[in-house]
Structures are given as structure tokens and as C-alpha cells.
Design a protein around this motif. Structure first.
Motif, PDB file in Angstrom:
ATOM      1  N   ALA A 258      -6.178  -6.424  -5.064  1.00  0.00           N
ATOM      2  CA  ALA A 258      -5.132  -5.405  -4.998  1.00  0.00           C
ATOM      3  C   ALA A 258      -4.149  -5.564  -6.151  1.00  0.00           C
ATOM      4  N   SER A 259      -3.843  -6.809  -6.514  1.00  0.00           N
ATOM      5  CA  SER A 259      -2.950  -7.035  -7.648  1.00  0.00           C
ATOM      6  C   SER A 259      -3.612  -6.583  -8.942  1.00  0.00           C
ATOM      7  N   GLY A 260      -4.906  -6.789  -9.060  1.00  0.00           N
ATOM      8  CA  GLY A 260      -5.628  -6.309 -10.227  1.00  0.00           C
ATOM      9  C   GLY A 260      -5.575  -4.794 -10.344  1.00  0.00           C
ATOM     10  N   ARG A 261      -5.610  -4.104  -9.208  1.00  0.00           N
ATOM     11  CA  ARG A 261      -5.533  -2.640  -9.242  1.00  0.00           C
ATOM     12  C   ARG A 261      -4.155  -2.174  -9.714  1.00  0.00           C
ATOM     13  N   VAL A 262      -3.113  -2.892  -9.320  1.00  0.00           N
ATOM     14  CA  VAL A 262      -1.770  -2.564  -9.805  1.00  0.00           C
ATOM     15  C   VAL A 262      -1.731  -2.660 -11.324  1.00  0.00           C
TER      16      VAL A 262
ATOM     17  N   ALA B 241       7.685  -0.356  -9.576  1.00  0.00           N
ATOM     18  CA  ALA B 241       8.599  -1.358 -10.125  1.00  0.00           C
ATOM     19  C   ALA B 241       8.063  -1.927 -11.436  1.00  0.00           C
ATOM     20  N   ALA B 242       6.772  -2.219 -11.477  1.00  0.00           N
ATOM     21  CA  ALA B 242       6.185  -2.818 -12.675  1.00  0.00           C
ATOM     22  C   ALA B 242       6.211  -1.854 -13.847  1.00  0.00           C
ATOM     23  N   ARG B 243       5.981  -0.584 -13.593  1.00  0.00           N
ATOM     24  CA  ARG B 243       6.042   0.388 -14.687  1.00  0.00           C
ATOM     25  C   ARG B 243       7.452   0.450 -15.275  1.00  0.00           C
ATOM     26  N   ARG B 244       8.457   0.361 -14.411  1.00  0.00           N
ATOM     27  CA  ARG B 244       9.849   0.380 -14.914  1.00  0.00           C
ATOM     28  C   ARG B 244      10.160  -0.883 -15.708  1.00  0.00           C
ATOM     29  N   ILE B 245       9.613  -2.014 -15.292  1.00  0.00           N
ATOM     30  CA  ILE B 245       9.815  -3.261 -16.033  1.00  0.00           C
ATOM     31  C   ILE B 245       9.154  -3.180 -17.411  1.00  0.00           C
ATOM     32  N   LEU B 246       7.986  -2.566 -17.493  1.00  0.00           N
ATOM     33  CA  LEU B 246       7.340  -2.401 -18.788  1.00  0.00           C
ATOM     34  C   LEU B 246       8.157  -1.484 -19.697  1.00  0.00           C
TER      35      LEU B 246
ATOM     36  N   ASN C  35       0.810  -1.225   0.000  1.00  0.00           N
ATOM     37  CA  ASN C  35       0.000   0.000   0.000  1.00  0.00           C
ATOM     38  C   ASN C  35       0.845   1.279   0.000  1.00  0.00           C
ATOM     39  N   ARG C  36       2.029   1.195  -0.609  1.00  0.00           N
ATOM     40  CA  ARG C  36       2.888   2.376  -0.712  1.00  0.00           C
ATOM     41  C   ARG C  36       3.299   2.646  -2.163  1.00  0.00           C
ATOM     42  N   GLY C  37       2.683   1.922  -3.099  1.00  0.00           N
ATOM     43  CA  GLY C  37       2.936   2.181  -4.511  1.00  0.00           C
ATOM     44  C   GLY C  37       4.213   1.589  -5.067  1.00  0.00           C
ATOM     45  N   PHE C  38       4.928   0.787  -4.261  1.00  0.00           N
ATOM     46  CA  PHE C  38       6.199   0.247  -4.724  1.00  0.00           C
ATOM     47  C   PHE C  38       6.017  -0.750  -5.871  1.00  0.00           C
ATOM     48  N   CYS C  39       4.993  -1.573  -5.778  1.00  0.00           N
ATOM     49  CA  CYS C  39       4.786  -2.587  -6.811  1.00  0.00           C
ATOM     50  C   CYS C  39       4.467  -1.932  -8.149  1.00  0.00           C
ATOM     51  N   THR C  40       3.599  -0.934  -8.136  1.00  0.00           N
ATOM     52  CA  THR C  40       3.262  -0.231  -9.370  1.00  0.00           C
ATOM     53  C   THR C  40       4.483   0.456  -9.953  1.00  0.00           C
TER      54      THR C  40
ATOM     55  N   GLY D  41      -2.192   0.305 -17.070  1.00  0.00           N
ATOM     56  CA  GLY D  41      -2.868   0.325 -18.359  1.00  0.00           C
ATOM     57  C   GLY D  41      -3.192  -1.045 -18.905  1.00  0.00           C
ATOM     58  N   MET D  42      -3.006  -2.081 -18.101  1.00  0.00           N
ATOM     59  CA  MET D  42      -3.321  -3.425 -18.567  1.00  0.00           C
ATOM     60  C   MET D  42      -4.833  -3.632 -18.613  1.00  0.00           C
ATOM     61  N   ARG D  43      -5.275  -4.371 -19.611  1.00  0.00           N
ATOM     62  CA  ARG D  43      -6.689  -4.687 -19.767  1.00  0.00           C
ATOM     63  C   ARG D  43      -6.954  -6.122 -19.349  1.00  0.00           C
ATOM     64  N   GLN D  44      -8.100  -6.337 -18.704  1.00  0.00           N
ATOM     65  CA  GLN D  44      -8.493  -7.715 -18.405  1.00  0.00           C
ATOM     66  C   GLN D  44      -8.867  -8.412 -19.700  1.00  0.00           C
ATOM     67  N   GLU D  45      -8.267  -9.578 -19.917  1.00  0.00           N
ATOM     68  CA  GLU D  45      -8.468 -10.308 -21.165  1.00  0.00           C
ATOM     69  C   GLU D  45      -9.225 -11.620 -20.980  1.00  0.00           C
ATOM     70  N   GLY D  46      -9.461 -11.998 -19.747  1.00  0.00           N
ATOM     71  CA  GLY D  46     -10.198 -13.233 -19.526  1.00  0.00           C
ATOM     72  C   GLY D  46     -10.048 -13.722 -18.105  1.00  0.00           C
TER      73      GLY D  46
END
Length: 200
Positions: free
Chosen positions: A156-160, A129-134, A122-127, A165-170
Motif C-alpha cells: 500500500a505504501s508503494g502504491r502511494v 499530504a505527500a504531494r503537498r510535501i513534494l 484508504n481515504r487518500g490522506f497519505c497521498t 510519480g516516484m520510480r522504484q530504484e532498487g
């Protein structure tokens, strides 16, 4: 030609990966290769029951020796172009989690996975890190698509992923057996053209 055969004939020299795994920086984080010294902290953080409950593959209890074996496996995976796994560390050096790309070069895409220790939720670290990986995947690696999945009981992972900008695909119903229960697995993805920083 099937997927296994096609992957076998993609020599590492033909892949866009840097010869040495880089360190990727963000304002608050350093995404770096794991070292053997990280093993104890990996076991402590990933061994938390709540962390394991939010992931597909982390076991609980976390067995002794698993962190060491995990870290030993990573250089070979990178060398052969199968994946790039980074330790997520604060700029002061503290390890807080892991993030990875598993490559499918024959289709020019990769699967992203991650976990962050509970003290750092809940501190935005995952988002961050993931944005940098993208950026890494869509930039120098020239991937066309990155996908990820999460257990449906872990919104919570879905919110990340949504923030990226990821879309749910299934949704794969009752796809994962976790702690004796079948869990739905939600699939998400993003294309290079949909990721704003990819075009810079």
C-alpha cells in the motif's frame, strides 16, 4: 571531504528553509508543526500494531514517553536544517499522522517518511499530504530529488509513492530486522523535473 564534514559546514542561515516552520495546506489537511499536546494522540495512533508493522522504525508496543521525546526533538532538527516533520491534521484539527523530510543539503535532496493512523487508511490522506510535501521540497526548498522507501510487505505504501510519480530504484534485500524477521526494503525516488507541480 566526507559527508559528515560537508554537512557540518552548511550553516542554517545559508539554507532555503523558512526561519519558522510553515503550515502547509491542502483541501482536506493542514500539515503543521507538532505541539506537546499532540503526544497522547501520537502514542495512540502510532502505537497501533498494524501501523507499527508497516513502518521501518515505529516500535510496538509504543513506550510511554516516546511521543513526548519525539516531539521535543523536532524544533532543534528544523532549526539546524536537518529535517522538517509535520503533523498531518484534518481541517477540523484532528491529528491523523506524520510526514517528514530529512535533508541532505550537500546533495540537494531529501528523504521523505510518513505514517497515518489506521482509522484514516484508504481515504487518500497519505497521498494528499505527500504531494503537498513534494511541492514544498521542489518549490521553495529547491531540492533536486526526493526519495523514500517502504517495507516490501507493505505494498500500500508503494502504491502511494507510485501515485506521486516516484520510480522504484532498487531493493535492499533483508535490509531491515522487524519483529524478528528480515524484511526487504524497496527504494523509490523522484526528480524535480519529473514532478509536474515543481515547474509551475
Amino acid at each position: 571531504m566526507n559527508q559528515v564534514t560537508r554537512e557540518r559546514y552548511l550553516p542554517p542561515s545559508d539554507l532555503p528553509l523558512p526561519s519558522l516552520q510553515p503550515v502547509l495546506s491542502t483541501p482536506r489537511l493542514a500539515l503543521r508543526p507538532f505541539t506537546p499536546d499532540d503526544a497522547a494522540e501520537v502514542q495512540r495512533l502510532a502505537g497501533d500494531r498494524d501501523v507499527a508493522a508497516t513502518t521501518r522504525l515505529i516500535p510496538h508496543p509504543y513506550p510511554d514517553g516516546l511521543a513526548e521525546a519525539f516531539i521535543r526533538s523536532l524544533p532543534e532538527q528544523y532549526e539546524h536544517g536537518k529535517g522538517a516533520t509535520f503533523a498531518i491534521a484534518l481541517t477540523d484539527g484532528a491529528l491523523i499522522g506524520a510526514i517528514s523530510l530529512a535533508f541532505h543539503w550537500e546533495d540537494q535532496h531529501a528523504e521523505m517518511g510518513y505514517w497515518v493512523g489506521k482509522p484514516y487508511w484508504n481515504r487518500g490522506f497519505c497521498t494528499e499530504a505527500a504531494r503537498r510535501i513534494l511541492e514544498f521540497g521542489f518549490g521553495p526548498l529547491k531540492l533536486s530529488r526526493v526519495f523514500a522507501n517502504y517495507l516490501a510487505n507493505n505494498p500500500a505504501s508503494g502504491r502511494v509513492l507510485a501515485k506521486l510519480g516516484m520510480r522504484q530504484e532498487g531493493c535492499l534485500r533483508q535490509h531491515r530486522l522487524k519483529n524478528g524477521r528480515f524484511e526487504d526494503l524497496v527504494l523509490c525516488g523522484i526528480l524535480a523535473a519529473e514532478f509536474p507541480l515543481a515547474r509551475k
